[in-house]
Write a protein that holds these residues in place. Structure first.
Motif, mmCIF file in Angstrom:
data_model
loop_
_atom_site.group_PDB
_atom_site.id
_atom_site.type_symbol
_atom_site.label_atom_id
_atom_site.label_comp_id
_atom_site.label_asym_id
_atom_site.label_seq_id
_atom_site.Cartn_x
_atom_site.Cartn_y
_atom_site.Cartn_z
ATOM 1 N N ASP A 23 0.836 -1.201 0.000
ATOM 2 C CA ASP A 23 0.000 0.000 0.000
ATOM 3 C C ASP A 23 0.869 1.249 0.000
ATOM 4 O OD1 ASP A 23 -2.289 -1.547 0.060
ATOM 5 O OD2 ASP A 23 -2.606 -1.308 2.208
ATOM 6 N N ASP A 61 -6.245 3.484 0.510
ATOM 7 C CA ASP A 61 -6.332 2.931 -0.842
ATOM 8 C C ASP A 61 -7.647 2.159 -0.903
ATOM 9 O OD1 ASP A 61 -5.920 1.933 -3.353
ATOM 10 O OD2 ASP A 61 -4.097 0.831 -2.862
ATOM 11 N N GLU A 62 -8.689 2.814 -1.409
ATOM 12 C CA GLU A 62 -10.018 2.219 -1.451
ATOM 13 C C GLU A 62 -10.342 1.762 -2.863
ATOM 14 O OE1 GLU A 62 -12.747 4.906 0.465
ATOM 15 O OE2 GLU A 62 -11.621 4.816 2.334
ATOM 16 N N ASP A 63 -11.431 1.022 -3.016
ATOM 17 C CA ASP A 63 -11.809 0.480 -4.324
ATOM 18 C C ASP A 63 -11.917 1.553 -5.394
ATOM 19 O OD1 ASP A 63 -11.897 -2.091 -3.303
ATOM 20 O OD2 ASP A 63 -14.043 -2.012 -2.899
ATOM 21 N N GLU A 64 -12.457 2.710 -5.031
ATOM 22 C CA GLU A 64 -12.651 3.792 -6.002
ATOM 23 C C GLU A 64 -11.406 4.656 -6.183
ATOM 24 O OE1 GLU A 64 -14.039 5.174 -1.984
ATOM 25 O OE2 GLU A 64 -14.452 3.418 -3.201
#
Length: 102
Positions: A23, A61-64
């Motif tokens: 990440d 760090d998200e899906d979108e």
């Protein structure tokens, strides 16, 4: 503010488990490539929009995509959590400890 930034960068460079290292590397690469804004730009936007003092900054760090999560204490004492799109700097969500969601 400089102390918070120093702490943020110190934590970002601290030894972490392997998954967290991935990440961290993705976040640094995104910053170097110009795909996300520097944290200083997001902090400046948060203080311009809401005033107060910054308590915590996280880059998720998200899906979108990457999202900066800013926690601050407003001048009136409210604790607020602000989510900013790390690429555009757009404010995505405001949460308050006792005020619910906006």
């Amino acid at each position: 503010m400089r102390i918070l930034l120093a702490l943020f960068f110190a934590l970002m460079s601290a030894p972490l488990p392997a998954l967290a290292d991935e990440d961290h590397d993705r976040a640094l690469e995104a910053l170097r490539d110009g795909r996300i804004l520097p944290v200083e730009a997001i902090i400046a936007a948060a203080q311009k929009d809401f005033g107060g003092d910054i308590l915590d900054v996280e880059l998720e760090d998200e899906d979108e995509g990457f999202v900066y999560e800013i926690k601050l204490i407003a001048a009136d004492g409210r604790i607020m959590k602000l989510d900013y799109d790390a690429a555009s700097g757009q404010l995505l969500r405001v949460r308050q400890r006792h005020g619910g969601y906006h």
